[in-house]
Design a protein around this motif. Structure first.
Motif, PDB file in Angstrom:
ATOM      1  N   ARG A  22      41.618 -67.878  39.714  1.00  0.00           N
ATOM      2  CA  ARG A  22      43.003 -67.415  39.857  1.00  0.00           C
ATOM      3  C   ARG A  22      43.896 -68.648  39.827  1.00  0.00           C
ATOM      4  NH1 ARG A  22      44.511 -63.982  44.949  1.00  0.00           N
ATOM      5  NH2 ARG A  22      44.265 -66.002  45.938  1.00  0.00           N
ATOM      6  N   ILE A  23      44.879 -68.642  38.936  1.00  0.00           N
ATOM      7  CA  ILE A  23      45.783 -69.777  38.769  1.00  0.00           C
ATOM      8  C   ILE A  23      47.023 -69.581  39.633  1.00  0.00           C
ATOM      9  CG2 ILE A  23      47.245 -71.020  37.118  1.00  0.00           C
ATOM     10  CD1 ILE A  23      45.223 -70.221  34.933  1.00  0.00           C
ATOM     11  N   GLU A  24      47.402 -70.636  40.346  1.00  0.00           N
ATOM     12  CA  GLU A  24      48.642 -70.606  41.128  1.00  0.00           C
ATOM     13  C   GLU A  24      49.818 -70.620  40.155  1.00  0.00           C
ATOM     14  OE1 GLU A  24      48.414 -74.161  43.446  1.00  0.00           O
ATOM     15  OE2 GLU A  24      46.818 -73.388  44.719  1.00  0.00           O
ATOM     16  N   PRO A  25      50.810 -69.761  40.339  1.00  0.00           N
ATOM     17  CA  PRO A  25      51.964 -69.754  39.434  1.00  0.00           C
ATOM     18  C   PRO A  25      52.687 -71.110  39.432  1.00  0.00           C
ATOM     19  CG  PRO A  25      51.949 -67.794  40.804  1.00  0.00           C
ATOM     20  CD  PRO A  25      50.899 -68.714  41.355  1.00  0.00           C
ATOM     21  N   PHE A  26      53.153 -71.508  38.250  1.00  0.00           N
ATOM     22  CA  PHE A  26      53.923 -72.734  38.105  1.00  0.00           C
ATOM     23  C   PHE A  26      55.099 -72.470  37.176  1.00  0.00           C
ATOM     24  CE2 PHE A  26      50.593 -72.867  34.850  1.00  0.00           C
ATOM     25  CZ  PHE A  26      51.314 -73.144  33.696  1.00  0.00           C
ATOM     26  N   SER A  27      56.092 -73.348  37.217  1.00  0.00           N
ATOM     27  CA  SER A  27      57.245 -73.204  36.319  1.00  0.00           C
ATOM     28  C   SER A  27      57.867 -74.572  36.078  1.00  0.00           C
ATOM     29  CB  SER A  27      58.287 -72.260  36.913  1.00  0.00           C
ATOM     30  OG  SER A  27      58.811 -72.794  38.105  1.00  0.00           O
ATOM     31  N   PHE A  28      58.604 -74.666  34.985  1.00  0.00           N
ATOM     32  CA  PHE A  28      59.371 -75.870  34.684  1.00  0.00           C
ATOM     33  C   PHE A  28      60.739 -75.721  35.327  1.00  0.00           C
ATOM     34  CE2 PHE A  28      56.339 -75.646  31.193  1.00  0.00           C
ATOM     35  CZ  PHE A  28      55.883 -76.946  31.123  1.00  0.00           C
ATOM     36  N   GLN A  29      61.314 -76.829  35.770  1.00  0.00           N
ATOM     37  CA  GLN A  29      62.644 -76.746  36.345  1.00  0.00           C
ATOM     38  C   GLN A  29      63.640 -76.425  35.240  1.00  0.00           C
ATOM     39  OE1 GLN A  29      62.735 -80.980  37.624  1.00  0.00           O
ATOM     40  NE2 GLN A  29      64.811 -80.937  36.833  1.00  0.00           N
ATOM     41  N   GLU A  30      64.751 -75.850  35.621  1.00  0.00           N
ATOM     42  CA  GLU A  30      65.796 -75.525  34.659  1.00  0.00           C
ATOM     43  C   GLU A  30      66.728 -76.712  34.491  1.00  0.00           C
ATOM     44  OE1 GLU A  30      67.707 -71.784  35.258  1.00  0.00           O
ATOM     45  OE2 GLU A  30      65.866 -70.862  35.992  1.00  0.00           O
ATOM     46  N   GLY A  31      67.479 -76.707  33.396  1.00  0.00           N
ATOM     47  CA  GLY A  31      68.474 -77.744  33.161  1.00  0.00           C
ATOM     48  C   GLY A  31      67.904 -79.050  32.637  1.00  0.00           C
ATOM     49  N   LEU A  32      66.721 -79.007  32.025  1.00  0.00           N
ATOM     50  CA  LEU A  32      66.140 -80.229  31.477  1.00  0.00           C
ATOM     51  C   LEU A  32      66.790 -80.549  30.133  1.00  0.00           C
ATOM     52  CD1 LEU A  32      62.400 -79.584  32.341  1.00  0.00           C
ATOM     53  CD2 LEU A  32      63.902 -81.295  33.357  1.00  0.00           C
ATOM     54  N   SER A  33      67.102 -81.826  29.923  1.00  0.00           N
ATOM     55  CA  SER A  33      67.750 -82.282  28.697  1.00  0.00           C
ATOM     56  C   SER A  33      66.905 -83.358  28.027  1.00  0.00           C
ATOM     57  CB  SER A  33      69.130 -82.861  29.011  1.00  0.00           C
ATOM     58  OG  SER A  33      69.945 -81.891  29.608  1.00  0.00           O
ATOM     59  N   GLU A  34      67.199 -83.596  26.756  1.00  0.00           N
ATOM     60  CA  GLU A  34      66.496 -84.645  26.017  1.00  0.00           C
ATOM     61  C   GLU A  34      66.591 -85.965  26.763  1.00  0.00           C
ATOM     62  OE1 GLU A  34      68.019 -84.704  22.017  1.00  0.00           O
ATOM     63  OE2 GLU A  34      66.744 -83.027  21.443  1.00  0.00           O
ATOM     64  N   GLY A  35      65.480 -86.711  26.753  1.00  0.00           N
ATOM     65  CA  GLY A  35      65.423 -87.999  27.431  1.00  0.00           C
ATOM     66  C   GLY A  35      64.912 -87.922  28.859  1.00  0.00           C
ATOM     67  N   MET A  36      64.948 -86.718  29.461  1.00  0.00           N
ATOM     68  CA  MET A  36      64.432 -86.561  30.823  1.00  0.00           C
ATOM     69  C   MET A  36      62.911 -86.459  30.760  1.00  0.00           C
ATOM     70  SD  MET A  36      67.236 -83.866  32.356  1.00  0.00           S
ATOM     71  CE  MET A  36      66.757 -84.040  34.074  1.00  0.00           C
ATOM     72  N   ARG A  37      62.262 -86.389  31.920  1.00  0.00           N
ATOM     73  CA  ARG A  37      60.809 -86.190  31.975  1.00  0.00           C
ATOM     74  C   ARG A  37      60.507 -85.035  32.916  1.00  0.00           C
ATOM     75  NH1 ARG A  37      61.788 -91.255  33.512  1.00  0.00           N
ATOM     76  NH2 ARG A  37      62.062 -91.615  35.717  1.00  0.00           N
ATOM     77  N   THR A  38      59.317 -84.469  32.735  1.00  0.00           N
ATOM     78  CA  THR A  38      58.913 -83.353  33.591  1.00  0.00           C
ATOM     79  C   THR A  38      57.396 -83.298  33.678  1.00  0.00           C
ATOM     80  OG1 THR A  38      59.273 -80.994  34.041  1.00  0.00           O
ATOM     81  CG2 THR A  38      58.800 -81.581  31.764  1.00  0.00           C
ATOM     82  N   ARG A  39      56.939 -82.549  34.659  1.00  0.00           N
ATOM     83  CA  ARG A  39      55.495 -82.316  34.822  1.00  0.00           C
ATOM     84  C   ARG A  39      55.284 -81.001  35.541  1.00  0.00           C
ATOM     85  NH1 ARG A  39      52.983 -86.523  38.925  1.00  0.00           N
ATOM     86  NH2 ARG A  39      54.104 -87.974  37.646  1.00  0.00           N
ATOM     87  N   VAL A  40      54.151 -80.377  35.259  1.00  0.00           N
ATOM     88  CA  VAL A  40      53.732 -79.175  35.981  1.00  0.00           C
ATOM     89  C   VAL A  40      52.247 -79.306  36.284  1.00  0.00           C
ATOM     90  CG1 VAL A  40      55.466 -77.540  35.139  1.00  0.00           C
ATOM     91  CG2 VAL A  40      53.393 -77.895  33.822  1.00  0.00           C
ATOM     92  N   VAL A  41      51.848 -78.669  37.367  1.00  0.00           N
ATOM     93  CA  VAL A  41      50.450 -78.706  37.785  1.00  0.00           C
ATOM     94  C   VAL A  41      49.854 -77.316  37.646  1.00  0.00           C
ATOM     95  CG1 VAL A  41      48.871 -79.111  39.715  1.00  0.00           C
ATOM     96  CG2 VAL A  41      50.850 -80.603  39.387  1.00  0.00           C
TER      97      VAL A  41
END
Length: 137
Positions: A22-41
């Motif tokens: 069973r996978i824990e739900p994950f999501s990307f944050q909103e308001g991401l723009s070019e040049g920014m960085r992000t990660r999800v687990v």
């Protein structure tokens, strides 16, 4: 006199039973723009080992190093992190984590939307009142 006694013996055999992941739900944050960085687990909070975790973008496998600006790192046997170090509009899409073991394969999908680069608008030069000269004769 002869008395016969019958004994009925039950034998319970326990077949191996594997608990599906069973996978824990994950999501990307909103308001991401070019040049920014992000990660999800992607974390699996239930399910028997051995487990295999895989990442997909828009249904296509994210094999190691492809594309080079997306990294997949295994944290432990129950979790994996997907990292994008410099977002572009091309990163927008649906990202899926798949976990599977002997019992089942399960997936969880989250959408990423990358907006165009935010450019700071220049402030217009301060407006001054027109200069009128007065001539005295």
């Amino acid at each position: 006199m002869c008395v016969m006694t019958k004994f009925l013996t039950f034998v319970f055999l326990s077949a191996p039973f594997t608990v599906p992941p069973r996978i824990e739900p994950f999501s990307f944050q909103e308001g991401l723009s070019e040049g920014m960085r992000t990660r999800v687990v992607c974390g699996v909070n239930k399910g028997d080992s051995p487990l295999k975790l895989e990442w997909f973008k828009d249904g296509r496998s994210l094999s190691p190093g492809r594309p080079p600006d997306i990294q997949v790192k295994v944290i432990d046997q129950f979790s994996s992190v997907l990292t994008m170090s410099s977002l572009t509009a091309a990163h927008s899409g649906r990202y899926t984590c798949q976990a599977h073991n002997a019992a089942a394969a399960v997936r969880f999908t989250a959408s990423l939307s990358v907006h165009g680069k935010v450019v700071a608008a220049e402030s217009p030069a301060p407006r001054t009142a027109p200069h009128h000269s007065t001539h005295v004769a």
